[in-house]
Design a protein around this motif. Structure first.
Motif, PDB file in Angstrom:
ATOM      1  N   ALA A  24       5.140   6.086   0.190  1.00 16.71           N
ATOM      2  CA  ALA A  24       4.946   7.308   1.152  1.00 16.71           C
ATOM      3  C   ALA A  24       3.706   7.170   2.146  1.00 16.71           C
ATOM      4  N   ILE A  25       3.819   7.495   3.041  1.00 15.99           N
ATOM      5  CA  ILE A  25       2.625   7.355   4.190  1.00 15.99           C
ATOM      6  C   ILE A  25       2.503   9.048   4.475  1.00 15.99           C
ATOM      7  N   ASP A  26       1.110   9.167   4.167  1.00 16.81           N
ATOM      8  CA  ASP A  26       0.624  10.610   4.874  1.00 16.81           C
ATOM      9  C   ASP A  26      -0.168  10.289   6.117  1.00 16.81           C
ATOM     10  N   VAL A  27       0.219  10.713   7.191  1.00 19.59           N
ATOM     11  CA  VAL A  27      -0.266  10.475   8.540  1.00 19.59           C
ATOM     12  C   VAL A  27      -1.384  11.720   8.928  1.00 19.59           C
ATOM     13  N   SER A  28      -1.445  12.671   7.924  1.00 17.81           N
ATOM     14  CA  SER A  28      -2.530  13.794   8.195  1.00 17.81           C
ATOM     15  C   SER A  28      -3.851  13.222   7.643  1.00 17.81           C
ATOM     16  N   GLY A  29      -3.601  12.281   6.514  1.00 20.27           N
ATOM     17  CA  GLY A  29      -4.905  11.822   6.066  1.00 20.27           C
ATOM     18  C   GLY A  29      -5.532  12.840   5.057  1.00 20.27           C
ATOM     19  N   ARG A  30      -4.771  13.817   4.729  1.00 25.13           N
ATOM     20  CA  ARG A  30      -5.126  14.863   3.750  1.00 25.13           C
ATOM     21  C   ARG A  30      -4.773  14.307   2.313  1.00 25.13           C
ATOM     22  N   GLY A  31      -3.480  13.905   2.203  1.00 23.23           N
ATOM     23  CA  GLY A  31      -2.994  13.644   0.928  1.00 23.23           C
ATOM     24  C   GLY A  31      -3.126  12.103   0.454  1.00 23.23           C
ATOM     25  N   LYS A  32      -2.589  11.549  -0.472  1.00 28.21           N
ATOM     26  CA  LYS A  32      -2.719  10.401  -0.999  1.00 28.21           C
ATOM     27  C   LYS A  32      -1.419   9.221  -0.726  1.00 28.21           C
ATOM     28  N   ALA A  33      -1.454   8.332  -0.107  1.00 31.50           N
ATOM     29  CA  ALA A  33      -0.407   7.475   0.104  1.00 31.50           C
ATOM     30  C   ALA A  33      -0.447   6.586  -1.230  1.00 31.50           C
ATOM     31  N   THR A  34       0.739   5.886  -1.426  1.00 35.98           N
ATOM     32  CA  THR A  34       1.172   4.930  -2.601  1.00 35.98           C
ATOM     33  C   THR A  34       1.412   3.531  -2.013  1.00 35.98           C
ATOM     34  N   PRO A  35       0.367   2.744  -1.594  1.00 38.66           N
ATOM     35  CA  PRO A  35       0.618   1.527  -0.934  1.00 38.66           C
ATOM     36  C   PRO A  35       1.193   0.300  -1.671  1.00 38.66           C
ATOM     37  N   PRO A  36       1.790  -0.488  -1.286  1.00 34.48           N
ATOM     38  CA  PRO A  36       2.447  -1.761  -2.159  1.00 34.48           C
ATOM     39  C   PRO A  36       1.146  -2.666  -2.458  1.00 34.48           C
ATOM     40  N   PRO A  37       1.526  -3.289  -3.596  1.00 35.53           N
ATOM     41  CA  PRO A  37       0.572  -4.254  -4.210  1.00 35.53           C
ATOM     42  C   PRO A  37       0.064  -5.284  -2.711  1.00 35.53           C
ATOM     43  N   LEU A  38      -1.174  -5.382  -2.832  1.00 33.48           N
ATOM     44  CA  LEU A  38      -1.487  -6.370  -1.741  1.00 33.48           C
ATOM     45  C   LEU A  38      -1.425  -7.933  -2.298  1.00 33.48           C
ATOM     46  N   GLN A  39      -0.894  -8.678  -1.666  1.00 33.59           N
ATOM     47  CA  GLN A  39      -0.598 -10.113  -2.081  1.00 33.59           C
ATOM     48  C   GLN A  39      -1.866 -11.041  -1.198  1.00 33.59           C
ATOM     49  N   HIS A  40      -2.009 -10.716   0.005  1.00 30.57           N
ATOM     50  CA  HIS A  40      -2.821 -11.559   0.841  1.00 30.57           C
ATOM     51  C   HIS A  40      -4.253 -10.861   1.248  1.00 30.57           C
ATOM     52  N   LEU A  41      -4.444  -9.698   0.931  1.00 28.33           N
ATOM     53  CA  LEU A  41      -5.525  -8.824   1.629  1.00 28.33           C
ATOM     54  C   LEU A  41      -6.156  -8.371   0.066  1.00 28.33           C
ATOM     55  N   LEU A  42      -7.657  -8.486   0.331  1.00 24.10           N
ATOM     56  CA  LEU A  42      -8.532  -8.004  -0.863  1.00 24.10           C
ATOM     57  C   LEU A  42      -8.659  -6.470  -0.476  1.00 24.10           C
ATOM     58  N   ASP A  43      -8.202  -5.671  -1.598  1.00 19.02           N
ATOM     59  CA  ASP A  43      -8.263  -4.193  -1.446  1.00 19.02           C
ATOM     60  C   ASP A  43      -9.759  -3.767  -1.661  1.00 19.02           C
ATOM     61  N   PRO A  44     -10.529  -3.253  -0.599  1.00 22.43           N
ATOM     62  CA  PRO A  44     -11.983  -2.804  -0.824  1.00 22.43           C
ATOM     63  C   PRO A  44     -12.278  -1.930  -1.739  1.00 22.43           C
ATOM     64  N   ILE A  45     -13.377  -1.582  -2.402  1.00 21.25           N
ATOM     65  CA  ILE A  45     -13.578  -0.648  -3.313  1.00 21.25           C
ATOM     66  C   ILE A  45     -13.853   0.574  -2.418  1.00 21.25           C
ATOM     67  N   ASN A  46     -14.626   0.455  -1.357  1.00 28.44           N
ATOM     68  CA  ASN A  46     -15.046   1.760  -0.567  1.00 28.44           C
ATOM     69  C   ASN A  46     -14.140   1.657   0.807  1.00 28.44           C
ATOM     70  N   LYS A  47     -13.158   2.605   0.808  1.00 26.13           N
ATOM     71  CA  LYS A  47     -12.245   2.524   2.103  1.00 26.13           C
ATOM     72  C   LYS A  47     -12.703   3.436   3.214  1.00 26.13           C
ATOM     73  N   ILE A  48     -14.017   4.331   2.906  1.00 26.69           N
ATOM     74  CA  ILE A  48     -14.628   4.974   3.825  1.00 26.69           C
ATOM     75  C   ILE A  48     -16.190   4.465   4.243  1.00 26.69           C
ATOM     76  N   VAL A  49     -15.992   4.369   5.439  1.00 27.01           N
ATOM     77  CA  VAL A  49     -17.507   3.247   5.965  1.00 27.01           C
ATOM     78  C   VAL A  49     -18.308   4.308   6.886  1.00 27.01           C
ATOM     79  N   HIS A  50     -19.265   4.522   6.494  1.00 25.46           N
ATOM     80  CA  HIS A  50     -20.293   5.489   7.277  1.00 25.46           C
ATOM     81  C   HIS A  50     -21.271   4.792   8.147  1.00 25.46           C
ATOM     82  N   SER A  51     -21.330   5.475   9.281  1.00 27.12           N
ATOM     83  CA  SER A  51     -22.157   4.893  10.334  1.00 27.12           C
ATOM     84  C   SER A  51     -22.717   5.992  11.217  1.00 27.12           C
ATOM     85  N   GLN A  52     -23.378   5.669  12.524  1.00 28.81           N
ATOM     86  CA  GLN A  52     -23.934   6.541  13.328  1.00 28.81           C
ATOM     87  C   GLN A  52     -23.688   6.211  14.729  1.00 28.81           C
TER      88      GLN A  52
END
Length: 346
Positions: A24-52
């Motif tokens: 499932a893909i949630d384009v609203s950003g409000r729910g949780k998607a269930t992604p496939p297992p990553l084979q060639h990409l390292l899944d980052p611990i923090n997927k929210i990056v803060h800046s100014q």
């Protein structure tokens, strides 16, 4: 830039492996998607990056060995509200090409062979949002999504003609003219948790209308309703009229006060004489939030309003218990009573 005609199309583009990997893909950003297992990409611990705003930020995307042959990495920005995905950068590991306005401010960090992280310089307000790092390898594509969030301040805004004068598009333009943009619902909600209490309803980026209440009271829905972010839901963007909730972040400059008994025209001239410009509302809020600007005197701003920022509430400075930007509204521009807040670019 790739345009889509409906919600079905954006689901297709976000779910590149929809035929083989049913998730499932949630384009609203409000729910949780269930992604496939990553084979060639390292899944980052923090997927929210803060800046100014005006800072440099890096969105992490690390490849895992062994790398597939003839792979490519594509960075894009996902805009669910407009049903589009904007390509920013494509690389094959040895060479890369950038696209669009954002492309002029991005580069690959490339600290090692497997580093495909995207670095954005001079971050702008419109850079906030969802980004996708996609490894393209024939039919075995995979991707991860990161969210860039800016630290900032939300403020209510209305015209000098009174409240409820903006349709959605006019609200967007009004915020942009004041060096800000429409706040998202999430930003408004966060501002409410930090103490924002405002009785007038306003547009947010998603095209819905809300108002945040800390202290329940009669003019604001009644005393019996619990505190919260009250919602009018989605409204007609062209016909319905409300105020706006704007969002601003750090500014690359300085806001300062010039004392005097000036009318509006004289206030503009005073800033120009000092090789500066009269400050905008978003710039004053940013200076209050990030530079801790604290000044008890009312001063003209670019939109013709008179305001002053308070960090330490005290007698004679509004009489309210909380810090904030106080407003005198929109007095006559001929009135010779106030100083002016100027903005100087660093």
């Amino acid at each position: 830039m790739v345009n889509f005609k409906g919600i079905g199309e954006i689901i297709k583009i976000l779910n590149m492996n929809y035929s083989k990997k049913n998730y499932a893909i949630d384009v609203s950003g409000r729910g949780k998607a269930t992604p496939p297992p990553l084979q060639h990409l390292l899944d980052p611990i923090n997927k929210i990056v803060h800046s100014q705003r005006c800072a440099t930020v890096t969105l992490p995307c690390i490849l895992k060995a062994p790398l597939p042959k003839n792979y490519k990495v594509r960075w894009s920005k996902v805009e669910p509200a407009e049903y589009m995905e904007v390509v920013i950068l494509i690389t094959n590991g040895a060479h890369h090409k950038t696209y669009g306005p954002l492309g002029s401010r991005v580069r690959l960090r490339h600290s090692h062979r497997y580093d495909a992280s995207l670095t954005i310089s001079n971050v702008a307000l419109e850079d906030e949002g969802r980004y996708r790092c996609q490894l393209i390898n024939g039919l075995e594509d995979e991707s991860l999504t990161l969210v860039l969030e800016l630290d900032g301040v939300v403020f209510p805004y209305q015209t000098n003609y009174g409240r409820y004068k903006f349709n959605y598009f006019e609200a967007k333009q009004a915020c942009q003219r004041q060096d800000s943009r429409l706040a998202t619902y999430g930003q408004l909600y966060k501002a409410w948790t930090e103490g924002l209490d405002w009785c007038n309803a306003g547009w947010v980026m998603e095209g819905t209308v809300h108002y945040p209440i800390i202290n329940s009271r009669e003019p604001c829905g009644g005393r019996l309703l619990l505190p919260g972010v009250r919602s009018y839901g989605a409204k007609n963007k062209s016909k319905d009229r409300f105020d706006a909730f704007c969002f601003s972040s750090a500014v690359k400059g300085r806001v300062y006060f010039i004392r005097g008994h000036l009318n509006f025209k004289e206030a503009i001239q005073a800033c120009q004489k000092d090789r500066a410009t009269i400050a905008k509302v978003g710039q004053l809020y940013a200076a209050w939030k990030f530079s801790k600007l604290d000044h008890c005197d009312g001063g003209w701003l670019e939109d013709g309003s008179v305001r002053y920022p308070i960090i330490t509430p005290r007698t004679g400075c509004g009489g309210l218990p909380d810090p904030g930007v106080r407003s005198f509204g929109f007095p006559s521009k001929l009135r010779k009573k106030y100083g002016v807040y100027c903005f100087s670019v660093k």
